[in-house]
Design a protein around this motif. Sequence first.
Motif, PDB file in Angstrom:
ATOM      1  N   ASN A 567       0.801  -1.217   0.000  1.00 26.86           N
ATOM      2  CA  ASN A 567       0.000   0.000   0.000  1.00 26.86           C
ATOM      3  C   ASN A 567       0.831   1.263   0.000  1.00 26.86           C
ATOM      4  O   ASN A 567       0.376   2.291  -0.458  1.00 26.86           O
ATOM      5  CB  ASN A 567      -0.946   0.016   1.191  1.00 26.86           C
ATOM      6  CG  ASN A 567      -2.106  -0.934   0.985  1.00 26.86           C
ATOM      7  OD1 ASN A 567      -3.021  -0.627   0.252  1.00 26.86           O
ATOM      8  ND2 ASN A 567      -2.030  -2.107   1.584  1.00 26.86           N
ATOM      9  N   ALA A 575      -3.120   7.034  -8.517  1.00 21.45           N
ATOM     10  CA  ALA A 575      -4.228   6.361  -9.199  1.00 21.45           C
ATOM     11  C   ALA A 575      -4.517   5.000  -8.592  1.00 21.45           C
ATOM     12  O   ALA A 575      -5.666   4.600  -8.506  1.00 21.45           O
ATOM     13  CB  ALA A 575      -3.914   6.220 -10.675  1.00 21.45           C
ATOM     14  N   VAL A 576      -3.470   4.282  -8.195  1.00 24.11           N
ATOM     15  CA  VAL A 576      -3.733   2.932  -7.695  1.00 24.11           C
ATOM     16  C   VAL A 576      -3.692   2.875  -6.180  1.00 24.11           C
ATOM     17  O   VAL A 576      -4.043   1.881  -5.592  1.00 24.11           O
ATOM     18  CB  VAL A 576      -2.734   1.911  -8.267  1.00 24.11           C
ATOM     19  CG1 VAL A 576      -2.869   1.864  -9.765  1.00 24.11           C
ATOM     20  CG2 VAL A 576      -1.336   2.218  -7.824  1.00 24.11           C
ATOM     21  N   ARG A 577      -3.255   3.955  -5.529  1.00 26.70           N
ATOM     22  CA  ARG A 577      -3.039   3.862  -4.096  1.00 26.70           C
ATOM     23  C   ARG A 577      -4.363   3.734  -3.335  1.00 26.70           C
ATOM     24  O   ARG A 577      -4.467   2.971  -2.392  1.00 26.70           O
ATOM     25  CB  ARG A 577      -2.306   5.099  -3.640  1.00 26.70           C
ATOM     26  CG  ARG A 577      -2.070   5.067  -2.160  1.00 26.70           C
ATOM     27  CD  ARG A 577      -0.909   5.914  -1.808  1.00 26.70           C
ATOM     28  NE  ARG A 577      -0.704   5.857  -0.392  1.00 26.70           N
ATOM     29  CZ  ARG A 577       0.123   6.641   0.242  1.00 26.70           C
ATOM     30  NH1 ARG A 577       0.818   7.536  -0.440  1.00 26.70           N
ATOM     31  NH2 ARG A 577       0.276   6.549   1.528  1.00 26.70           N
ATOM     32  N   TRP A 578      -5.335   4.492  -3.741  1.00 22.42           N
ATOM     33  CA  TRP A 578      -6.583   4.482  -2.987  1.00 22.42           C
ATOM     34  C   TRP A 578      -7.484   3.380  -3.498  1.00 22.42           C
ATOM     35  O   TRP A 578      -7.549   3.081  -4.681  1.00 22.42           O
ATOM     36  CB  TRP A 578      -7.296   5.825  -3.109  1.00 22.42           C
ATOM     37  CG  TRP A 578      -6.402   6.916  -2.625  1.00 22.42           C
ATOM     38  CD1 TRP A 578      -5.834   7.895  -3.360  1.00 22.42           C
ATOM     39  CD2 TRP A 578      -5.925   7.089  -1.292  1.00 22.42           C
ATOM     40  NE1 TRP A 578      -5.044   8.687  -2.586  1.00 22.42           N
ATOM     41  CE2 TRP A 578      -5.069   8.217  -1.301  1.00 22.42           C
ATOM     42  CE3 TRP A 578      -6.128   6.404  -0.080  1.00 22.42           C
ATOM     43  CZ2 TRP A 578      -4.426   8.680  -0.166  1.00 22.42           C
ATOM     44  CZ3 TRP A 578      -5.492   6.867   1.039  1.00 22.42           C
ATOM     45  CH2 TRP A 578      -4.647   7.989   1.001  1.00 22.42           C
ATOM     46  N   VAL A 579      -8.197   2.801  -2.566  1.00 17.58           N
ATOM     47  CA  VAL A 579      -9.145   1.748  -2.935  1.00 17.58           C
ATOM     48  C   VAL A 579     -10.468   2.433  -3.236  1.00 17.58           C
ATOM     49  O   VAL A 579     -10.956   3.220  -2.440  1.00 17.58           O
ATOM     50  CB  VAL A 579      -9.301   0.751  -1.789  1.00 17.58           C
ATOM     51  CG1 VAL A 579     -10.406  -0.226  -2.084  1.00 17.58           C
ATOM     52  CG2 VAL A 579      -7.993   0.027  -1.556  1.00 17.58           C
ATOM     53  N   ARG A 580     -11.004   2.179  -4.430  1.00 20.91           N
ATOM     54  CA  ARG A 580     -12.243   2.841  -4.801  1.00 20.91           C
ATOM     55  C   ARG A 580     -13.439   1.956  -4.441  1.00 20.91           C
ATOM     56  O   ARG A 580     -13.356   0.732  -4.509  1.00 20.91           O
ATOM     57  CB  ARG A 580     -12.252   3.127  -6.305  1.00 20.91           C
ATOM     58  CG  ARG A 580     -13.266   4.158  -6.709  1.00 20.91           C
ATOM     59  CD  ARG A 580     -12.696   5.104  -7.754  1.00 20.91           C
ATOM     60  NE  ARG A 580     -12.275   4.418  -8.962  1.00 20.91           N
ATOM     61  CZ  ARG A 580     -12.999   4.401 -10.076  1.00 20.91           C
ATOM     62  NH1 ARG A 580     -14.156   5.001 -10.132  1.00 20.91           N
ATOM     63  NH2 ARG A 580     -12.555   3.791 -11.152  1.00 20.91           N
ATOM     64  N   ARG A 581     -14.525   2.591  -4.059  1.00 24.73           N
ATOM     65  CA  ARG A 581     -15.735   1.834  -3.713  1.00 24.73           C
ATOM     66  C   ARG A 581     -16.712   1.860  -4.865  1.00 24.73           C
ATOM     67  O   ARG A 581     -16.837   2.875  -5.547  1.00 24.73           O
ATOM     68  CB  ARG A 581     -16.411   2.464  -2.493  1.00 24.73           C
ATOM     69  CG  ARG A 581     -15.592   2.337  -1.238  1.00 24.73           C
ATOM     70  CD  ARG A 581     -16.344   1.533  -0.220  1.00 24.73           C
ATOM     71  NE  ARG A 581     -15.475   1.206   0.906  1.00 24.73           N
ATOM     72  CZ  ARG A 581     -15.670   0.140   1.659  1.00 24.73           C
ATOM     73  NH1 ARG A 581     -16.655  -0.683   1.372  1.00 24.73           N
ATOM     74  NH2 ARG A 581     -14.898  -0.113   2.665  1.00 24.73           N
TER      75      ARG A 581
END
Lengths: 685, 321
Positions: A567, A575-581
């Motif tokens: 992480n 762009a990839v670090r945050w987890v999108r819901r």
Amino acid sequence: MSLTTLLTPTLSMDTALHLAGLAVVLALLSSVVSLAAKRAPWVLRRVATPLLGCVGLAALAAGVLALLVGEVVTVTLPLGLPWLPWHIRLDALSGFFLAVIGVVTCAVGLYGPSYVRGFEHGKDSLTALGGFSGLFLTGMLLVVLADDAFLFMVAWELMSLSSYFLVAFHHEHAENRRAAFLYLLMAHVGGLMILLAYGVLAAFGDSFAFVDLRAAPVPTVWAGVAFALAFMGFGMKAGLVPLHAWLPEAHPVAPSHISALMSGVMLKVAVYGFIRVCFDLIGQIQWQWGVVVLAIGCLSALFGVLSALMQTDLKRLLAYSSVENLGIIFIALGLSLVFLSADFTELGALAFVAALYHCLNHALFKGLLFLGAGAILHGTRERDLDQMGGLLRRMPWTGLFFLVGVLSISALPPFNGFVSEWLTFQAALQAWQLDSGVLRSLIPIASAVLALTGALVAVTFVKVYGIAFLGQARSRHVRRAHRGPWGMLAGQGLLAVLCLALGVLPTWVIGLIDAVPRQVLGDGLPQAGAYGWLWLTPVSPQTASYSGPLVVLMLAGIGLTAFWGLNHLWAKGAAVRWVRRGDAWDCGFAPPSPRMQYTATSFAQPIRRVFGLLFQIEESVTTQEDGSTRHRLRIRDRFWGLLYLPIARAVESSARRVVRLQSGNVRVYLGWTLATLVGLLWIIT
Amino acid sequence: MGNFLTGSGWGIAALQSLLYIALAPLLVGWLRKVKARLQNRRGPSLLQPYRDLYKLLAKEARVAHTTSPLFRAAPYIVFTATWMAAATVPLLVVDLPTAAIADIIVLVGLLALARVFLALAGMDVGTAFGGMGASREMLIGALAEPAMLMAVFTLAMTAHSTNLSSVIDHHLSDGFVLRPSYLFALGGLVLVAIAETGRIPVDNPTTHLELTMVHEAMLLEYSGRHLALMEWAAQLKLLLYGTLIVNVFFPWGIGQGLSPAALGLGLAAVVGKLAVLAAALAVGETVLAKMRLFRAPAFLNLALLLSLLGLLSHVILEVGA
């Protein structure tokens, strides 16, 4: 050992005995104080229930002290009948079970006040709840302290009767009254058998004091009779199959903190009784006893877990799971009996320690799970799993603690259930040392049953946790669940922490328990902690070793490193670090609704199909007039039809025959009395 | 206990565990390659699984609205538990400190821990497929776990130890003795391995056909690095079972010292043995069709029966002799 030598001069068995006495007095006090609850309902919440916590602390301290010192202290009380004074004895075995009672009672004392608050505005009698809770604890404490059959039976009946009133607490429902009656009936049949077992021993010992029973020269046949009676009597209380029918009826209907005491502690008092009578008092162990105990243990474990798997009522499921856990305890005790009968004292001690460890573990995690079920009941007014869902987000702490209980009871490393199962397997794996080929091949079969049981427990509790805490809520009141007061969380948290601690530091716990086999069997497990607290080596390091602390350290270390690495180091780009819901994908079908989820019933369907033969299953799908379909499923215990109903019918038909004596004519009655007297006189002379 | 705690032992153990995660995708690549060849295809390159993992790790992770924190924690727990279980199985050399920390019962326990979290994660989304996958996976696991335990107990009773290093040592020092119990245990363990790693005929790792998937149904909602970890854990599990079978039943070539020569020989031997085993698995998967779910219990009961027969034939035939 340095701790022991440090403490011995200042703290002694006398202190332990005083603490145990204090626990009994406090329990009685809590009972007496509750009499005021009719006028002032707050007494129960502010005084009586917290007092139970103090009882727990005193009992725990007494028990741990007795285990640390490892000596025996006896005292004769000026109570009881003139020629039958009450004897009290505190040794390592009593101390261990005092500690088991104490630790769960502590948690109940923390949890109870917030839980009983819910009853203050109801119609139920608070005096009955508080009064009988105190008496129930008094009874259990006195059972483990008793040193003669007389006091033992008095305390035993006190425990059974007061718990009857607790089972019948919500007596406005007919099924609760029926459950309570069944419990009362079976508790008394069991009590009768125990009394007879003591009677057999007392006939050869000429006294009811345990000291004399222990020394009594009992012929082998009569020892076998006493063993059979004691096994049936205590087995009935412990809920062993096929004498288990009362347990899943009675335990769930009591208030949840009492269910925790009944399942977590009262069943252990039955185990205590069995160990006291069979290992300590009778003494001359035969291998056949071990085989019988092993077989009944296997049957209980497997049948208990399969029945638990079929349930959708959470508390009933937990009660069936207690049948299974008691089965595991008796498997270990059976192994111990087999090894002891073949004079492998050290292996006998290993299995014995495994049984005791599982007693303690079961008290902790079953207490925790019942308290969790109570918290769910408190927050949602729901016991039916098929109505639950998504509770982890509504009740995060209860969810976390319940998860610990689930992992512990499923015997997963690094939690405590795993350690006792590991020890039991280690004992079973020493079967090659036995001379008898029959026993050598029976023990592997028992261990296969144990392995299957363990795996099915995991299925059961994945079902419980997945249906209740994960996914989406299946009903409106569950969607609005509230978190629950802090006191309730503290009670669960205490037990959850202990579940982890007992899994990580088994060497210390075994060092403490070791005093029990050294006193009862004459040999302990000197090897278990020989390589420091890091390593558990029950037989020898070449045979087997387990390091709970290192397993936890490595699991946590690798897991956290992977999390941090992925992480924070790897996913540097925003762009990839945050987890999108987003919405669930679900293979691209319509957005899933809560009704599309698997339910507890559907989760268990494959297992129901594989093991269906063991149950009476009625399943039907009917189409209603309006075109909707209805699924009906009814699962019944086969033992009802096989064992209980025939006995009930026989009792009824013989009662109908006896009724003929009742003519209503006094002269006929007097005639019968005379005939009986003459008959008795003839027998005596 | 003393000889386990040397620095070089820990170093080799760490190296060996790293080798596990490095080799796991290669085994899957090889398996796919052989299978493609058997089906007259050229198949993807041996390194394709590595590329897939890299691709997944570089992608954004999405989770459903309905999930709880457990869903995001599960991939790390599953991966860690599987890796830790793998680390206890000797790959190149015996006498590892990790084998003393966790014996074969702990190995089975760690795999069960991973399975429980996988199933819980499947149920967390609240979709029909997740629950279905979890229910089926737990059924298969519940029947496979006792068979696995009985198989390893056969070995443990023969060697009088549940420590895997000691079991292999015992087998090596015993020379080549054809024991009936070992044959039964081998049969049982192979069946368990097929079921537990989700291969044909119990499950099909390449299917996304809704009603037949088991393992894939639980991973349906995972994406990005979470999916990568789950896939990697599945590959590790395959390597773990493969190593367990080849190194315990055919331990020849495994290093018994810590010298570079022993390590090199051990590596060559285990790679060769695993290549043969994977090729056999590929042949099996090519000639067999996937079973219906409700025939899987019969398959696993056979595994349990074989393992139990192994244990019984050991205690009856071999202990007295």
